[in-house]
Design an enzyme around this catalytic site. Structure first.
Site, PDB file in Angstrom:
ATOM      1  N   GLU A   1       5.982  21.891 -42.056  1.00 42.55           N
ATOM      2  CA  GLU A   1       5.544  22.230 -43.418  1.00 42.55           C
ATOM      3  C   GLU A   1       6.511  21.705 -44.477  1.00 42.55           C
ATOM      4  O   GLU A   1       6.259  21.811 -45.674  1.00 42.55           O
ATOM      5  CB  GLU A   1       5.439  23.761 -43.574  1.00 42.55           C
ATOM      6  CG  GLU A   1       4.263  24.384 -42.817  1.00 42.55           C
ATOM      7  CD  GLU A   1       4.612  24.793 -41.394  1.00 42.55           C
ATOM      8  OE1 GLU A   1       5.557  24.218 -40.815  1.00 42.55           O
ATOM      9  OE2 GLU A   1       3.930  25.685 -40.864  1.00 42.55           O
TER      10      GLU A   1
ATOM     11  N   LYS B   1      14.984  43.000 -30.890  1.00 36.41           N
ATOM     12  CA  LYS B   1      15.349  44.231 -31.603  1.00 36.41           C
ATOM     13  C   LYS B   1      15.821  45.254 -30.580  1.00 36.41           C
ATOM     14  O   LYS B   1      15.050  45.739 -29.777  1.00 36.41           O
ATOM     15  CB  LYS B   1      14.159  44.779 -32.383  1.00 36.41           C
ATOM     16  CG  LYS B   1      13.750  43.845 -33.508  1.00 36.41           C
ATOM     17  CD  LYS B   1      12.378  44.188 -34.064  1.00 36.41           C
ATOM     18  CE  LYS B   1      11.775  42.973 -34.726  1.00 36.41           C
ATOM     19  NZ  LYS B   1      10.915  42.177 -33.838  1.00 36.41           N
TER      20      LYS B   1
ATOM     21  N   TRP C   1      19.479  43.845 -34.616  1.00 29.36           N
ATOM     22  CA  TRP C   1      18.945  42.570 -34.171  1.00 29.36           C
ATOM     23  C   TRP C   1      19.973  41.788 -33.367  1.00 29.36           C
ATOM     24  O   TRP C   1      21.152  41.729 -33.730  1.00 29.36           O
ATOM     25  CB  TRP C   1      18.532  41.717 -35.380  1.00 29.36           C
ATOM     26  CG  TRP C   1      17.280  42.208 -36.009  1.00 29.36           C
ATOM     27  CD1 TRP C   1      16.424  43.140 -35.502  1.00 29.36           C
ATOM     28  CD2 TRP C   1      16.753  41.816 -37.275  1.00 29.36           C
ATOM     29  NE1 TRP C   1      15.385  43.342 -36.372  1.00 29.36           N
ATOM     30  CE2 TRP C   1      15.557  42.552 -37.463  1.00 29.36           C
ATOM     31  CE3 TRP C   1      17.160  40.922 -38.262  1.00 29.36           C
ATOM     32  CZ2 TRP C   1      14.771  42.405 -38.590  1.00 29.36           C
ATOM     33  CZ3 TRP C   1      16.380  40.778 -39.382  1.00 29.36           C
ATOM     34  CH2 TRP C   1      15.194  41.517 -39.549  1.00 29.36           C
TER      35      TRP C   1
HETATM   36  P1  ADP Z   1       6.092  23.315 -34.539  1.00 29.46           P
HETATM   37  O1  ADP Z   1       6.896  23.043 -33.280  1.00 29.46           O
HETATM   38  O2  ADP Z   1       5.325  24.599 -34.495  1.00 29.46           O
HETATM   39  O3  ADP Z   1       5.340  22.172 -35.090  1.00 29.46           O
HETATM   40  P2  ADP Z   1       8.159  22.643 -36.255  1.00 29.46           P
HETATM   41  O4  ADP Z   1       8.350  21.405 -35.454  1.00 29.46           O
HETATM   42  O5  ADP Z   1       7.746  22.541 -37.642  1.00 29.46           O
HETATM   43  O6  ADP Z   1       7.164  23.598 -35.574  1.00 29.46           O
HETATM   44  O7  ADP Z   1       9.434  23.519 -36.080  1.00 29.46           O
HETATM   45  C1  ADP Z   1      10.054  24.218 -37.108  1.00 29.46           C
HETATM   46  C2  ADP Z   1      10.972  25.266 -36.567  1.00 29.46           C
HETATM   47  O8  ADP Z   1      11.914  24.719 -35.643  1.00 29.46           O
HETATM   48  C3  ADP Z   1      11.827  25.894 -37.620  1.00 29.46           C
HETATM   49  O9  ADP Z   1      11.125  26.861 -38.353  1.00 29.46           O
HETATM   50  C4  ADP Z   1      12.964  26.484 -36.784  1.00 29.46           C
HETATM   51  O10 ADP Z   1      12.609  27.704 -36.199  1.00 29.46           O
HETATM   52  C5  ADP Z   1      13.124  25.470 -35.693  1.00 29.46           C
HETATM   53  N1  ADP Z   1      14.249  24.592 -36.020  1.00 29.46           N
HETATM   54  C6  ADP Z   1      14.211  23.365 -36.540  1.00 29.46           C
HETATM   55  N2  ADP Z   1      15.455  22.861 -36.690  1.00 29.46           N
HETATM   56  C7  ADP Z   1      16.321  23.812 -36.246  1.00 29.46           C
HETATM   57  C8  ADP Z   1      17.747  23.927 -36.154  1.00 29.46           C
HETATM   58  N3  ADP Z   1      18.558  22.941 -36.523  1.00 29.46           N
HETATM   59  N4  ADP Z   1      18.260  25.089 -35.670  1.00 29.46           N
HETATM   60  C9  ADP Z   1      17.467  26.103 -35.284  1.00 29.46           C
HETATM   61  N5  ADP Z   1      16.121  26.055 -35.347  1.00 29.46           N
HETATM   62  C10 ADP Z   1      15.550  24.929 -35.818  1.00 29.46           C
END
Ligand code: ADP
Length: 540
Positions: A330, A439, A444
């Site tokens: 997004e 939780k 958390w």
């Molecule tokens: P999807 O896999 O559903 O398409 P995205 O590829 O958009 O989702 O993934 C976004 C999510 O990936 C973020 O909201 C976060 O939770 C995780 N994410 C991305 N980069 C990092 C990071 N550097 N550290 C931790 N989590 C990450």
């Protein structure tokens, strides 16, 4: 009073025109099913882009039509990116690793008119084609000679499709807010949701992505995106590299194949690459087993999920510095980037390691805040952890043909679904996905922190921590690990290893060894599947 500067729209066409005049000779090298080392220049690419645009127009495609791609990272996919978007249509990249039902849902939801696919996806489309009413035809990304046998209706091979077309095309004048491309989230909860990028959002995202304290791209760089072009535009590199003139190396379907990656890095002198942690684990494993080296590769970006320090250190042993980035579909996807500052370089090794595993500072263009359960802003003190919200010109304002309310609040902030803290210097630490947070007794526990700590154990290849139901504490952490190659870890020793590294009440109730941990279509650990797998587990 209006300023008196020219109102030139920010379009992908402007990136193409610039690259086609200033960086004509920069190269694109690709691995495809029919050629292990295809090589040509941006000038060659954009000539074929004009041929493709003529072929699309002859097929009756008009502005706003969606055209799907099911393809790996290679030059034909690159040509589609530009021909489709610059002709005013929408380049809908579909993730072929999704479940067939999801792919079918996505193609129908977007009402794609044509599907361009790599040869290996022909069987998938054959079994689905009668359930895709909007799709008028298929183009297989290959030549006549290499065309697989098929029973797809109205199906062409790509080279013949564009071959006879003129290489002159009158590009339409587009509005900068016109839609350019479409990518669905992987739909870990509910149906996948369509994120519709615009020309403006893409240009601004590419500009900022190339800045010195972000990807720091130059015309002298050789960039290999191992992040797929089918998911969030290979993190923008398919646009920022041509904008700057960097050479692009596209590894085709061989994205998790250490041998191919090492061959490409050494043959093409790749110095900059991007990928999710799983890719870098595969590369490090291959380097250790084969004894090969990758001397040109200096910097990689790691993102998409939390990055264990042990992985960054393993890469460093091979001369590769890993920078963490955070973002999401997004957000086009860039939100924050952790670059090495002079201050960091002057710090002790321990301090550097503490800083470099964080998600970095938000880049110009993306604003961030963390809020509590009542949507009240929390202090940027590095301690308070809350829901992360963002806004900016390349953050989505709503999903395509959304059936559910968007995640944007009335004040225009997008709910990322991530829990995070932000410190006084703007440094972001992602503590968990809201849905993965454990939780325990009203407090958390961050699964990411536990995973990071346990990955430092030499016998651990991959690790995931999930919450399992607990009568007294509501939930307790369960550690699931895949042993490192050839290792036979002792579960109790692994748990003992965590003592002193995390709070004592965060130590998981049990450690389980498995052969494989399930992954999502974007290569991330699927905690949803793991929770399902261990839903009846009770620690002894
Ligand atoms: P999807 O896999 O559903 O398409 P995205 O590829 O958009 O989702 O993934 C976004 C999510 O990936 C973020 O909201 C976060 O939770 C995780 N994410 C991305 N980069 C990092 C990071 N550097 N550290 C931790 N989590 C990450």
């Amino acid at each position: 009073m209006h300023g008196l500067m020219m109102d030139m729209p920010l379009t992908i066409t402007s990136i193409m025109r610039h690259a086609d005049t200033v960086h004509r000779d920069s190269e694109i090298v690709s691995v495809t099913a029919d050629n292990l080392q295809h090589r040509y220049s941006y000038g060659d690419a954009f000539r074929r882009v004009r041929q493709l645009a003529n072929a699309l127009a002859k097929s009756g495609l008009v502005m706003g039509d969606r055209i799907a791609t099911l393809a790996w990272n290679d030059y034909r996919h690159f040509e589609l990116y530009y021909a489709v978007s610059c002709a005013g249509q929408v380049c809908h990249t579909v993730n072929p690793r999704l479940f067939p039902e999801q792919i079918e849902y996505i193609l129908n939801h977007a009402e794609d008119r044509w599907v361009f696919l790599d040869p290996m996806f022909v069987p998938l489309m054959e079994q689905m084609q009668n359930r895709l009413p909007s799709v008028e035809g298929f183009v297989v990304l290959t030549s006549q000679q290499n065309m697989p046998s098929h029973n797809l209706r109205n199906c062409h091979n790509y080279e013949s499709f564009i071959g006879a077309q003129a290489d002159i095309f009158e590009w339409p004048d587009l509005h900068e807010n016109d839609a350019s491309s479409l990518c669905y989230t992987s739909g870990t909860t509910g149906n996948p949701k369509g994120v519709l990028y615009s020309h403006r959002s893409t240009v601004l995202h590419s500009l900022v992505g190339a800045l010195p304290d972000v990807m720091n791209l130059s015309v002298d760089d050789v960039v290999m995106p191992i992040v797929p072009m089918f998911h969030v535009n290979a993190w923008g590199t398919a646009y920022s590299a041509p904008m700057i003139g960097s050479k692009l190396v596209l590894p085709g379907a061989k994205m998790a194949d250490g041998e191919t990656l090492v061959r490409l890095i050494n043959a093409e002198k790749v110095n900059y690459s991007l990928g999710v942690p799983t890719i870098w684990l595969a590369l490090v494993n291959y380097l250790e087993l084969s004894g090969e080296t990758v001397k040109s590769l200096k910097t990689v970006v790691v993102g998409g999920s939390a990055v264990p320090l042990s992985l960054m250190q393993a890469l460093e042993k091979h001369g590769i510095w890993a920078n963490v980035a955070w973002g999401m579909t997004e957000m086009s996807p860039l939100g924050s980037y952790n670059y090495q500052t002079a201050d960091m370089r002057r710090s002790t090794r321990q301090q550097i390691d503490q800083i470099r595993i964080k998600a970095g500072r938000n880049v110009f263009g993306v604003e961030m805040k963390i809020v509590d359960q009542n949507d009240q802003s929390l202090p940027r003190d590095g301690q308070s952890s809350g829901l992360l919200k963002v806004r900016g010109p390349w953050v989505c304002s709503g999903y395509y043909r959304a059936e559910e309310p968007t995640a944007v609040d009335t004040d225009g902030w997008f709910d990322t679904g991530d829990m995070a803290s932000i410190d006084g210097q703007g440094m972001l630490t992602i503590t968990d996905r809201v849905k993965d947070v454990i939780k325990s007794g009203g407090e958390w526990i961050s699964s990411i922190d536990i995973e990071n700590a346990v990955m430092a154990h030499p016998h651990v290849g991959e690790a995931a921590v999930i919450g399992i139901a607990h009568e007294q504490w509501t939930e307790r952490p369960l550690l699931v690990i895949v042993p490192a190659d050839g290792a036979t870890p002792d579960e109790d020793a692994i748990l003992a290893f965590l003592k002193g590294k995390i709070a004592s009440w965060w130590i998981p109730d049990a450690c389980i060894l498995v052969d494989n941990i399930p992954h999502t279509a974007t290569g991330k650990i699927s905690k949803k599947d793991l929770r399902e797998q261990f839903k009846d587990f009770t620690p002894s």
